[in-house]
Design a protein around this motif. Structure first.
Motif, short mmCIF file in Angstrom:
data_model
loop_
_atom_site.label_atom_id
_atom_site.label_comp_id
_atom_site.label_asym_id
_atom_site.label_seq_id
_atom_site.Cartn_x
_atom_site.Cartn_y
_atom_site.Cartn_z
N ALA A 12 35.97 36.27 38.73
CA ALA A 12 35.94 35.62 40.03
C ALA A 12 34.76 34.65 40.13
CB ALA A 12 35.85 36.66 41.13
N ALA A 13 33.62 35.08 39.62
CA ALA A 13 32.42 34.24 39.68
C ALA A 13 32.61 32.97 38.85
CB ALA A 13 31.21 35.02 39.19
N VAL A 14 33.21 33.13 37.67
CA VAL A 14 33.43 31.97 36.80
C VAL A 14 34.41 31.00 37.46
CG1 VAL A 14 34.35 31.20 34.58
CG2 VAL A 14 32.90 33.25 34.69
N ARG A 15 35.48 31.57 37.99
CA ARG A 15 36.46 30.72 38.68
C ARG A 15 35.80 29.93 39.81
NH1 ARG A 15 40.91 34.42 37.88
NH2 ARG A 15 39.94 35.80 39.37
N ALA A 16 34.99 30.63 40.61
CA ALA A 16 34.37 30.00 41.77
C ALA A 16 33.39 28.91 41.34
CB ALA A 16 33.64 31.05 42.61
N ALA A 17 32.57 29.24 40.33
CA ALA A 17 31.56 28.27 39.88
C ALA A 17 32.23 27.02 39.31
CB ALA A 17 30.66 28.92 38.82
N LEU A 18 33.29 27.22 38.54
CA LEU A 18 33.96 26.07 37.93
C LEU A 18 34.77 25.29 38.96
CD1 LEU A 18 35.04 27.45 34.45
CD2 LEU A 18 33.24 25.80 34.97
N ALA A 19 35.27 26.00 39.98
CA ALA A 19 36.04 25.32 41.03
C ALA A 19 35.15 24.30 41.74
CB ALA A 19 36.58 26.33 42.02
N ARG A 20 33.85 24.59 41.83
CA ARG A 20 32.92 23.66 42.47
C ARG A 20 32.94 22.31 41.77
NH1 ARG A 20 27.00 25.00 42.83
NH2 ARG A 20 26.98 23.26 44.27
N ARG A 21 33.19 22.34 40.46
CA ARG A 21 33.21 21.06 39.77
C ARG A 21 34.62 20.61 39.44
NH1 ARG A 21 29.44 21.43 34.71
NH2 ARG A 21 30.43 19.45 34.36
N GLY A 22 35.60 21.19 40.15
CA GLY A 22 36.95 20.66 40.06
C GLY A 22 37.82 21.22 38.97
#
Length: 434
Positions: A12-22
């Motif tokens: 979840a954390a990885v998904r969220a962090a990467l979602a920030r950069r699209g």
RNA sequence: GGAGGGAUGCGAGAGUGGCCGAAUCGGACGGUCUCGAAAACCGUUGUACCUUCUGGGUACCGUGGGUUCGAAUCCCACUCCCUCCGCCA
């Protein structure tokens, strides 16, 4: 590349962090599925392998005791099992390759403190400096004689020759002549001298192996940006960061040696394939330029301090040259693939009336070092930890050159050499030859 | 470019088809002894991955392939290092 273990532990954390950069969350999920499949196949292959090994041991025992018939029977059994094992292994390896491929192009997790945003318009200006700001002076008003583009200055002073440069290598390969060449050399000489004793000076090769380009993150994604010497399997470096990252490739360092710091001035080669037709005049964008790079392998705790140090050194050089500059904190949308946090230094060039990027100070976390397999053994004796890398330009000299001759141009057309550079250049003023 | 030699764990160095992940020595670390130290003695000392995890398994002896039931050991290719010759800034 990011840590697969982290992805498994906290998707979840990885998904969220990467979602920030699209990055599309489904890309992350696809990678996780591939990884799960790989592990299942690997486990199966290893079980078979274990059985083959067990049978082989029995063969040895049977032969020792003279039971040839039993030995041959076991061999037969093991042989067919071996076929299965080979196939299972190949299948596992195929999936592992896919995982690796995906992982290599997956961007780094941005630092929590990096500002939100989707494009360079969202970058945050954190510092602006100009000569006299400490004494309360306003931003400089540039005189008309400073509003002359560097290519015109360069031509009239006989220090830049774009036409003959193009004759040698095509467009966007600048040729510095006379005092121009001397000034360019002075810039990096001055800079290198500022870092002596803290950063070990290095003069690395400028043609490197594919492994080196991959370790720093420039391959496979940016193949089109790099010049290749195909016949020999070598690449022209786009920055000294490439050889500096790979200097300790595959090594396990000791924590007490960190931060391990280097500086190097090298030519940098860029095809600028994606920007054909943009900024083609003068020195704004060229295929080959000299740049001084500062680089450090460090612990995660040391990283922020090293970032601040390199950024401070870049700013100090610009101040010493009396050039107006600003520092941008890059938003997550404008961050490079490998970067967790980046500060850009931009110098103002009054002649072309533009801010020119002359440095990028970046923290890569363990993204590059994992690719390069650079680790350190902690002082407290635990197992090796993947190092962090930080680097920044101090500075990109060709653009600094442009800003410098525009800023310091005088009413009579000459260019005054900044005080600190006089002993390096050998004159305090560059004038028309005749 | 030609000829020869080499590459094994932190270092030196053995191992030429079957409990070899690897002898031995050295180093480092821990312990015994000592007021303390040295010496001596004892012990520990690689990495990565998978796992149904007080445990089990797999891989790695320069790199990549191959032979074999089984490879550090045999075969092929490559890379790097050393010595000599040639060429060269």
């Amino acid at each position: 590349m990011i840590d697969l273990a982290l992805l498994r532990r906290d998707p979840a954390a990885v998904r969220a962090a990467l979602a920030r950069r699209g990055v599309d969350p489904s890309d992350v999920d696809a990678l996780m599925e591939l990884d799960a499949e790989h592990r299942i196949r690997l486990q199966y292959a290893e079980e078979l392998r274990s059985e083959v090994k067990g049978l082989s041991r029995q063969v040895a025992a049977a032969r020792k005791s003279g039971d040839t018939a039993l030995a041959e029977e076991l061999q037969l059994k093991s042989r067919s099992l071996g076929h299965d094992e080979r196939r299972a292994n190949a299948e596992a390896e195929t999936v592992a390759d896919e995982v690796r491929r995906e992982l290599l192009v997956l961007p780094n997790l941005p630092d929590e403190e990096a500002p939100d945003g989707t494009s360079e318009a969202d970058n945050v200006e954190v510092t602006r400096w100009w000569p006299g700001i400490e004494d309360g002076h306003d931003a400089p008003e540039y005189a008309d004689f400073q509003r002359v583009a560097h290519w015109d200055i360069g031509e009239s002073l006989g220090i830049l020759d774009f036409e003959r440069g193009a004759r040698l290598s095509g467009s966007m390969f600048p040729l510095f002549t006379g005092w121009g060449s001397r000034l360019l050399r002075a810039l990096s000489a001055y800079s290198l001298d500022q870092h002596v004793g803290v950063y070990t000076e290095v003069r690395p090769p400028t043609l490197v192996l594919t492994e080196a380009m991959t370790a720093s993150g420039h391959l496979p994604k940016f193949v089109d940006e790099a010049y290749a010497v195909e016949r020999d399997g070598l690449w022209a470096i786009p920055t000294a960061e490439v050889p500096l990252t790979s200097m300790h490739r595959g090594e396990t360092l000791v924590e007490s040696a960190l931060p391990l710091r280097y500086c190097a001035t090298t030519p940098c080669f860029r095809r600028e394939a994606g920007s054909a037709g943009k900024d083609t005049r003068g020195l704004l964008r060229v295929h080959e330029f000299d740049k001084t790079e500062l680089f450090a392998y460090c612990t995660s705790a040391q990283a922020p301090g090293v970032v601040a140090d390199i950024r401070g050194r870049g700013e100090a050089v610009l101040r010493a040259f009396g050039l107006q500059y600003r520092v941008l904190d890059l938003c997550v949308g404008d961050l490079g693939l490998q970067n967790a946090r980046t500060f850009d230094l931009e110098v103002f060039a009054p002649g072309v009336d533009r801010w020119l990027e002359v440095s990028s100070v970046s923290w890569y976390r363990d993204y590059q070092a994992r690719r390069a397999n650079v680790r350190y053994r902690p002082t407290d004796g635990g197992s090796p930890v993947v190092a962090h890398t930080v680097n920044g330009s101090v500075l990109g000299w060709v653009r600094v050159f442009a800003a410098l001759i525009e800023t310091h141009r005088q009413a009579d057309g000459s260019v005054v050499v900044p005080e600190v550079l006089v002993r390096y250049v050998g004159t305090d003023r560059i004038e028309t030859k005749d």
